[in-house]
Design a protein around this motif. Structure first.
Motif, PDB file in Angstrom:
ATOM      1  N   SER A   1      -9.523   4.615   8.258  1.00 37.90           N
ATOM      2  CA  SER A   1      -9.684   6.079   8.308  1.00 37.90           C
ATOM      3  C   SER A   1      -8.411   6.742   8.834  1.00 37.90           C
ATOM      4  O   SER A   1      -7.983   7.788   8.326  1.00 37.90           O
ATOM      5  CB  SER A   1     -10.865   6.451   9.212  1.00 37.90           C
TER       6      SER A   1
ATOM      7  N   ASN B   1      -5.819   6.597   6.183  1.00 38.71           N
ATOM      8  CA  ASN B   1      -6.132   7.607   5.167  1.00 38.71           C
ATOM      9  C   ASN B   1      -5.730   9.005   5.643  1.00 38.71           C
ATOM     10  O   ASN B   1      -5.148   9.792   4.890  1.00 38.71           O
ATOM     11  CB  ASN B   1      -7.628   7.552   4.849  1.00 38.71           C
TER      12      ASN B   1
ATOM     13  N   THR C   1      -3.136  11.307   3.689  1.00 35.72           N
ATOM     14  CA  THR C   1      -3.652  12.474   2.960  1.00 35.72           C
ATOM     15  C   THR C   1      -3.589  13.768   3.771  1.00 35.72           C
ATOM     16  O   THR C   1      -3.649  14.854   3.203  1.00 35.72           O
ATOM     17  CB  THR C   1      -5.114  12.242   2.525  1.00 35.72           C
TER      18      THR C   1
ATOM     19  N   SER D   1     -10.633   9.729  -0.101  1.00 35.62           N
ATOM     20  CA  SER D   1      -9.592   8.886   0.485  1.00 35.62           C
ATOM     21  C   SER D   1      -8.796   8.193  -0.618  1.00 35.62           C
ATOM     22  O   SER D   1      -9.216   8.156  -1.771  1.00 35.62           O
ATOM     23  CB  SER D   1     -10.224   7.849   1.415  1.00 35.62           C
ATOM     24  N   ASN D   2      -7.655   7.639  -0.228  1.00 36.57           N
ATOM     25  CA  ASN D   2      -6.846   6.947  -1.233  1.00 36.57           C
ATOM     26  C   ASN D   2      -7.380   5.537  -1.482  1.00 36.57           C
ATOM     27  O   ASN D   2      -8.256   5.049  -0.773  1.00 36.57           O
ATOM     28  CB  ASN D   2      -5.368   6.926  -0.817  1.00 36.57           C
TER      29      ASN D   2
ATOM     30  N   ALA E   1      -7.159   2.698   1.472  1.00 38.19           N
ATOM     31  CA  ALA E   1      -8.086   2.960   2.579  1.00 38.19           C
ATOM     32  C   ALA E   1      -9.530   2.729   2.137  1.00 38.19           C
ATOM     33  O   ALA E   1     -10.332   2.131   2.866  1.00 38.19           O
ATOM     34  CB  ALA E   1      -7.908   4.384   3.084  1.00 38.19           C
ATOM     35  N   THR E   2      -9.846   3.185   0.935  1.00 39.19           N
ATOM     36  CA  THR E   2     -11.218   3.015   0.424  1.00 39.19           C
ATOM     37  C   THR E   2     -11.580   1.543   0.301  1.00 39.19           C
ATOM     38  O   THR E   2     -12.678   1.124   0.674  1.00 39.19           O
ATOM     39  CB  THR E   2     -11.364   3.689  -0.960  1.00 39.19           C
TER      40      THR E   2
END
Length: 254
Positions: free
Chosen positions: A16, A19, A23, A31-32, A35-36
């Motif tokens: 997190s 991310n 971002t 999220s990108n 990170a996801t």
């Protein structure tokens, strides 16, 4: 259990933060990819999904039946909520692969178990596989699958707790104690296995239908076949419970 949960929580926080750094905002819903993926893997570990499932049967086996019930049902809600929030950005291929592996591992690893809690743990792993696959298709279907799983698992643990059956051998002794409870256990087990007239069949049918609609027939076929080992050990438990009589010692002299 504490170590696994702490590790996954730390991983989710790390992803997190990563991310947010990339971002510029903390919203988990957008999220990108990196990170996801990290968060998804951490949540999978929290849920006890294959291939990061090895802690799960041991923890379930090491606790009481009531605690095992909580870990198998209530403790799934928070990680699933995170997955729901990330629904639009989830790595579908990873989810489908993890789901398929869970159904396979949950079925095969449960075949040689004699402890009821370990069997229920492997049952949980297999069912979470179905839930993950449902999540790639439809959130509503996921909710239905999760609720059905939680209801059936709660009923099963309640039966096991009432009859204090910790091993397969204990299950053979329950018929004389409570015939009605034994019948309920039979129905719950066959429902967990996903046999047609019962509740457990519905989410599986809908998931397979959705997969077939989306031209994922090989995956649907593999899933259907992979659920057979699970069905085998459910039927074996049902057989031990309802169709075998406890050994009787005769004291009469002939």
């Amino acid at each position: 259990y504490f170590l696994v949960q702490a590790l996954t929580a730390a991983t989710i926080l790390f992803a997190s933060t990563l991310n947010a750094w990339q971002t510029g905002h903390w919203a988990i819903s957008s999220s990108n990819t990196t990170a996801t993926t990290i968060i998804t893997m951490a949540i999978m570990m929290k849920l006890g999904v294959a291939p990061v499932h090895l802690w799960y049967p041991e923890v379930i086996q090491g606790t009481t039946l009531n605690t095992a019930l909580l870990i198998s049902t209530w403790q799934k809600i928070a990680p699933m909520t995170l997955l729901y929030m990330m629904h639009n950005n989830l790595p579908n291929n990873l989810m489908l692969l993890a789901g398929l592996l869970s159904v396979l591992f949950g079925g095969w690893a449960g075949l040689n178990q004699t402890q009821t809690r370990k069997i229920m743990a492997h049952s949980s792993i297999a069912h979470m596989g179905w839930v993950l696959i449902a999540l790639t298709l439809s959130p509503w279907l996921t909710t239905l699958t999760l609720l059905t799983y939680m209801m059936m698992t709660s009923a099963m643990f309640a039966s096991l707790n009432t009859m204090t059956t910790k091993t397969m051998k204990d299950m053979g002794m329950t018929w004389s104690a409570s015939p009605s409870m034994t019948t309920l256990t039979l129905l719950t087990l066959t429902s967990l296995g996903g046999l047609p007239p019962l509740t457990g069949f519905m989410p599986k049918l809908l998931i397979l239908n959705e997969l077939t609609t989306k031209s994922l027939v090989p995956l649907a076929s593999t899933l259907a076949l992979a659920s057979l080992p699970s069905l085998f050990f459910y039927i074996r438990m049902a057989y031990m419970t309802t169709l075998t009589a406890p050994p009787n010692t005769t004291t009469t002299e002939y």
